[in-house]
Design a protein around this motif. Sequence first.
Motif, PDB file in Angstrom:
ATOM      1  N   LEU A 105     -22.475 -30.807 -11.504  1.00  0.00           N
ATOM      2  CA  LEU A 105     -22.730 -32.245 -11.565  1.00  0.00           C
ATOM      3  C   LEU A 105     -21.387 -32.982 -11.686  1.00  0.00           C
ATOM      4  O   LEU A 105     -20.452 -32.471 -12.311  1.00  0.00           O
ATOM      5  N   PRO A 106     -21.286 -34.167 -11.112  1.00  0.00           N
ATOM      6  CA  PRO A 106     -20.011 -34.894 -11.151  1.00  0.00           C
ATOM      7  C   PRO A 106     -19.540 -35.154 -12.586  1.00  0.00           C
ATOM      8  O   PRO A 106     -20.325 -35.595 -13.432  1.00  0.00           O
ATOM      9  N   TYR A 107     -18.297 -34.814 -12.830  1.00  0.00           N
ATOM     10  CA  TYR A 107     -17.636 -35.086 -14.109  1.00  0.00           C
ATOM     11  C   TYR A 107     -18.315 -34.405 -15.302  1.00  0.00           C
ATOM     12  O   TYR A 107     -18.299 -34.915 -16.416  1.00  0.00           O
ATOM     13  N   MET A 108     -18.896 -33.235 -15.051  1.00  0.00           N
ATOM     14  CA  MET A 108     -19.491 -32.457 -16.133  1.00  0.00           C
ATOM     15  C   MET A 108     -18.406 -31.963 -17.108  1.00  0.00           C
ATOM     16  O   MET A 108     -18.596 -31.950 -18.323  1.00  0.00           O
ATOM     17  N   PHE A 109     -17.264 -31.555 -16.556  1.00  0.00           N
ATOM     18  CA  PHE A 109     -16.191 -31.020 -17.384  1.00  0.00           C
ATOM     19  C   PHE A 109     -15.042 -32.016 -17.482  1.00  0.00           C
ATOM     20  O   PHE A 109     -14.622 -32.597 -16.481  1.00  0.00           O
ATOM     21  N   ALA A 110     -14.519 -32.179 -18.697  1.00  0.00           N
ATOM     22  CA  ALA A 110     -13.436 -33.140 -18.925  1.00  0.00           C
ATOM     23  C   ALA A 110     -12.095 -32.591 -18.477  1.00  0.00           C
ATOM     24  O   ALA A 110     -11.282 -33.310 -17.890  1.00  0.00           O
ATOM     25  N   ASP A 111     -11.854 -31.313 -18.750  1.00  0.00           N
ATOM     26  CA  ASP A 111     -10.565 -30.703 -18.431  1.00  0.00           C
ATOM     27  C   ASP A 111     -10.705 -29.182 -18.511  1.00  0.00           C
ATOM     28  O   ASP A 111     -11.799 -28.666 -18.772  1.00  0.00           O
ATOM     29  N   ARG A 112      -9.599 -28.465 -18.318  1.00  0.00           N
ATOM     30  CA  ARG A 112      -9.656 -27.004 -18.308  1.00  0.00           C
ATOM     31  C   ARG A 112      -9.995 -26.436 -19.687  1.00  0.00           C
ATOM     32  O   ARG A 112     -10.629 -25.382 -19.792  1.00  0.00           O
ATOM     33  N   ALA A 113      -9.575 -27.108 -20.746  1.00  0.00           N
ATOM     34  CA  ALA A 113      -9.909 -26.640 -22.092  1.00  0.00           C
ATOM     35  C   ALA A 113     -11.419 -26.691 -22.308  1.00  0.00           C
ATOM     36  O   ALA A 113     -12.007 -25.798 -22.943  1.00  0.00           O
ATOM     37  N   HIS A 114     -12.055 -27.707 -21.778  1.00  0.00           N
ATOM     38  CA  HIS A 114     -13.510 -27.840 -21.869  1.00  0.00           C
ATOM     39  C   HIS A 114     -14.193 -26.703 -21.096  1.00  0.00           C
ATOM     40  O   HIS A 114     -15.141 -26.074 -21.596  1.00  0.00           O
ATOM     41  N   VAL A 115     -13.703 -26.425 -19.907  1.00  0.00           N
ATOM     42  CA  VAL A 115     -14.248 -25.335 -19.097  1.00  0.00           C
ATOM     43  C   VAL A 115     -14.146 -24.008 -19.848  1.00  0.00           C
ATOM     44  O   VAL A 115     -15.116 -23.240 -19.935  1.00  0.00           O
ATOM     45  N   HIS A 230     -13.684 -35.031  -8.991  1.00  0.00           N
ATOM     46  CA  HIS A 230     -15.105 -35.333  -9.121  1.00  0.00           C
ATOM     47  C   HIS A 230     -15.971 -34.168  -9.595  1.00  0.00           C
ATOM     48  O   HIS A 230     -17.021 -34.380 -10.196  1.00  0.00           O
ATOM     49  N   ILE A 231     -15.544 -32.958  -9.330  1.00  0.00           N
ATOM     50  CA  ILE A 231     -16.325 -31.788  -9.772  1.00  0.00           C
ATOM     51  C   ILE A 231     -15.364 -30.658 -10.122  1.00  0.00           C
ATOM     52  O   ILE A 231     -14.381 -30.429  -9.417  1.00  0.00           O
ATOM     53  N   TYR A 232     -15.651 -29.971 -11.202  1.00  0.00           N
ATOM     54  CA  TYR A 232     -15.009 -28.684 -11.469  1.00  0.00           C
ATOM     55  C   TYR A 232     -16.098 -27.633 -11.312  1.00  0.00           C
ATOM     56  O   TYR A 232     -17.041 -27.577 -12.099  1.00  0.00           O
ATOM     57  N   GLN A 233     -15.966 -26.834 -10.280  1.00  0.00           N
ATOM     58  CA  GLN A 233     -16.938 -25.769 -10.027  1.00  0.00           C
ATOM     59  C   GLN A 233     -16.361 -24.452 -10.533  1.00  0.00           C
ATOM     60  O   GLN A 233     -15.398 -23.940  -9.972  1.00  0.00           O
ATOM     61  N   PRO A 234     -16.910 -23.893 -11.617  1.00  0.00           N
ATOM     62  CA  PRO A 234     -16.396 -22.595 -12.076  1.00  0.00           C
ATOM     63  C   PRO A 234     -16.536 -21.539 -10.989  1.00  0.00           C
ATOM     64  O   PRO A 234     -17.504 -21.547 -10.223  1.00  0.00           O
ATOM     65  N   GLY A 235     -15.582 -20.662 -10.930  1.00  0.00           N
ATOM     66  CA  GLY A 235     -15.655 -19.543 -10.004  1.00  0.00           C
ATOM     67  C   GLY A 235     -16.207 -18.315 -10.721  1.00  0.00           C
ATOM     68  O   GLY A 235     -15.789 -17.998 -11.841  1.00  0.00           O
ATOM     69  N   PHE A 236     -17.149 -17.645 -10.094  1.00  0.00           N
ATOM     70  CA  PHE A 236     -17.762 -16.453 -10.682  1.00  0.00           C
ATOM     71  C   PHE A 236     -17.214 -15.217  -9.969  1.00  0.00           C
ATOM     72  O   PHE A 236     -17.407 -15.065  -8.762  1.00  0.00           O
ATOM     73  N   LEU A 237     -16.525 -14.376 -10.709  1.00  0.00           N
ATOM     74  CA  LEU A 237     -16.079 -13.102 -10.147  1.00  0.00           C
ATOM     75  C   LEU A 237     -17.211 -12.110 -10.397  1.00  0.00           C
ATOM     76  O   LEU A 237     -17.387 -11.611 -11.520  1.00  0.00           O
ATOM     77  N   LEU A 238     -17.998 -11.890  -9.352  1.00  0.00           N
ATOM     78  CA  LEU A 238     -19.226 -11.108  -9.493  1.00  0.00           C
ATOM     79  C   LEU A 238     -19.053  -9.686  -8.975  1.00  0.00           C
ATOM     80  O   LEU A 238     -18.326  -9.441  -8.014  1.00  0.00           O
ATOM     81  N   ALA A 295     -15.442 -45.624 -11.819  1.00  0.00           N
ATOM     82  CA  ALA A 295     -16.400 -46.122 -10.827  1.00  0.00           C
ATOM     83  C   ALA A 295     -17.249 -44.969 -10.296  1.00  0.00           C
ATOM     84  O   ALA A 295     -18.461 -45.112 -10.098  1.00  0.00           O
ATOM     85  N   PHE A 296     -16.627 -43.804 -10.074  1.00  0.00           N
ATOM     86  CA  PHE A 296     -17.381 -42.643  -9.592  1.00  0.00           C
ATOM     87  C   PHE A 296     -18.338 -42.125 -10.669  1.00  0.00           C
ATOM     88  O   PHE A 296     -19.464 -41.714 -10.371  1.00  0.00           O
ATOM     89  N   LYS A 297     -17.902 -42.147 -11.929  1.00  0.00           N
ATOM     90  CA  LYS A 297     -18.781 -41.703 -13.020  1.00  0.00           C
ATOM     91  C   LYS A 297     -20.015 -42.604 -13.110  1.00  0.00           C
ATOM     92  O   LYS A 297     -21.139 -42.114 -13.275  1.00  0.00           O
ATOM     93  N   ALA A 298     -19.788 -43.908 -12.998  1.00  0.00           N
ATOM     94  CA  ALA A 298     -20.908 -44.850 -13.072  1.00  0.00           C
ATOM     95  C   ALA A 298     -21.896 -44.627 -11.931  1.00  0.00           C
ATOM     96  O   ALA A 298     -23.112 -44.700 -12.118  1.00  0.00           O
ATOM     97  N   ALA A 299     -21.360 -44.313 -10.742  1.00  0.00           N
ATOM     98  CA  ALA A 299     -22.212 -44.093  -9.570  1.00  0.00           C
ATOM     99  C   ALA A 299     -22.916 -42.739  -9.617  1.00  0.00           C
ATOM    100  O   ALA A 299     -23.766 -42.446  -8.779  1.00  0.00           O
ATOM    101  N   SER A 300     -22.573 -41.918 -10.602  1.00  0.00           N
ATOM    102  CA  SER A 300     -23.139 -40.577 -10.699  1.00  0.00           C
ATOM    103  C   SER A 300     -24.271 -40.474 -11.722  1.00  0.00           C
ATOM    104  O   SER A 300     -24.942 -39.445 -11.797  1.00  0.00           O
ATOM    105  N   GLN A 301     -24.480 -41.502 -12.512  1.00  0.00           N
ATOM    106  CA  GLN A 301     -25.475 -41.432 -13.579  1.00  0.00           C
ATOM    107  C   GLN A 301     -26.874 -41.146 -13.037  1.00  0.00           C
ATOM    108  O   GLN A 301     -27.623 -40.346 -13.606  1.00  0.00           O
ATOM    109  N   GLN A 302     -27.220 -41.792 -11.927  1.00  0.00           N
ATOM    110  CA  GLN A 302     -28.551 -41.569 -11.359  1.00  0.00           C
ATOM    111  C   GLN A 302     -28.707 -40.123 -10.891  1.00  0.00           C
ATOM    112  O   GLN A 302     -29.785 -39.537 -11.008  1.00  0.00           O
ATOM    113  N   ILE A 303     -27.618 -39.554 -10.362  1.00  0.00           N
ATOM    114  CA  ILE A 303     -27.661 -38.159  -9.912  1.00  0.00           C
ATOM    115  C   ILE A 303     -27.933 -37.242 -11.101  1.00  0.00           C
ATOM    116  O   ILE A 303     -28.757 -36.318 -11.014  1.00  0.00           O
TER     117      ILE A 303
END
Length: 328
Positions: A105-115, A230-238, A295-303
């Motif tokens: 989801l957009p802006y789910m993670f604040a930074d790398r420490a959060h991830v 806009h997005i931090y997508q974690p990478g899964f080493l599977l 502005a992008f965060k505000a436009a993402s609330q509905q999503i």
Amino acid sequence: MKKLSSCIVALAALLATSAAAPAQEVSLRAATIGAPGGIQDVALQKFKEVAEERSGGRIGVTIYTGGALGDQDANMEAMQSGTLDIATIETPITVVDPLLGVFALPYMFADRAHVAAVLNGEIGEEVRERLVEQGLRPIGYYEAGFRQMTNNVRPINKPEDLKGIKMRTPGSKLRIKIFNAWGANAAPLPFPELYTALQTGAFDGQENPLVEVQSSRFYEVQKYLSLTNHIYQPGFLLMSEQRYQQLPEDLKQVVVEAAKEAGVASVAFGEKGDTEIVALVREKGMEVNEADMEAFKAASQQIWEEETAELGEEAADLIKRIQAARPQ
């Protein structure tokens, strides 16, 4: 006689060398859609280095880049059936577990420490258990990175700047929904085909971490880079759960240790790229701007609201826990 003695000495040396070198017990094939030198390749190269070294040569790893063994969906299917050992997986992880879509989801993670707080904690362990049930074992997590936008039409400062721009996305319904909600004309395309699509104008733009802009040389076919995060997508080493369970206990530990080192290497690579790649693409002629993230965060609330409603109470709870893990 001297010739015979020389042969005996040479044979003895060969036998001694063979005795000293441990036989390779396990051969692993690791696949990624990423380009050589990209962040996924960096992670896999570190995995290979550590696994082979700490196993004393008992493990051998062969890496296939650039989608040589298929796209991420095909790689997951192959691991589930036991015909592929390891792969780097990002957005398509939702194919096997839709709940993990909340990570994207957009802006789910604040930074790398959060991830790191999320993936290395209780939530990360729960994700591991969920995926193991699907025949896919996360032996580690790596940095897929904060995603940015590039295009050939205009700088993107606010969501309305995306209006009418043909944006390539991964094959994720959520990602397409996000960009269409922001005003773009979004559609999926396999990553290995993206450079040519941008070059020919089939797509105006794309969104990927900076390291992919560099490794895939998108700066050659794009005019504008907009820093949106806009997005931090974690990478899964599977790893194929079937293959993992075939390993002796000591080599299971080696594989997990190597995956952890791979994750550390990928984060370091991503952090370095944050500044160096922006300078590189400017030098190559791209125009760079910092977008209005509020502005992008505000436009993402509905999503957020729509996805939470669709995925149910479990997703709402997971989102709350992820947000609660933000470093203070």
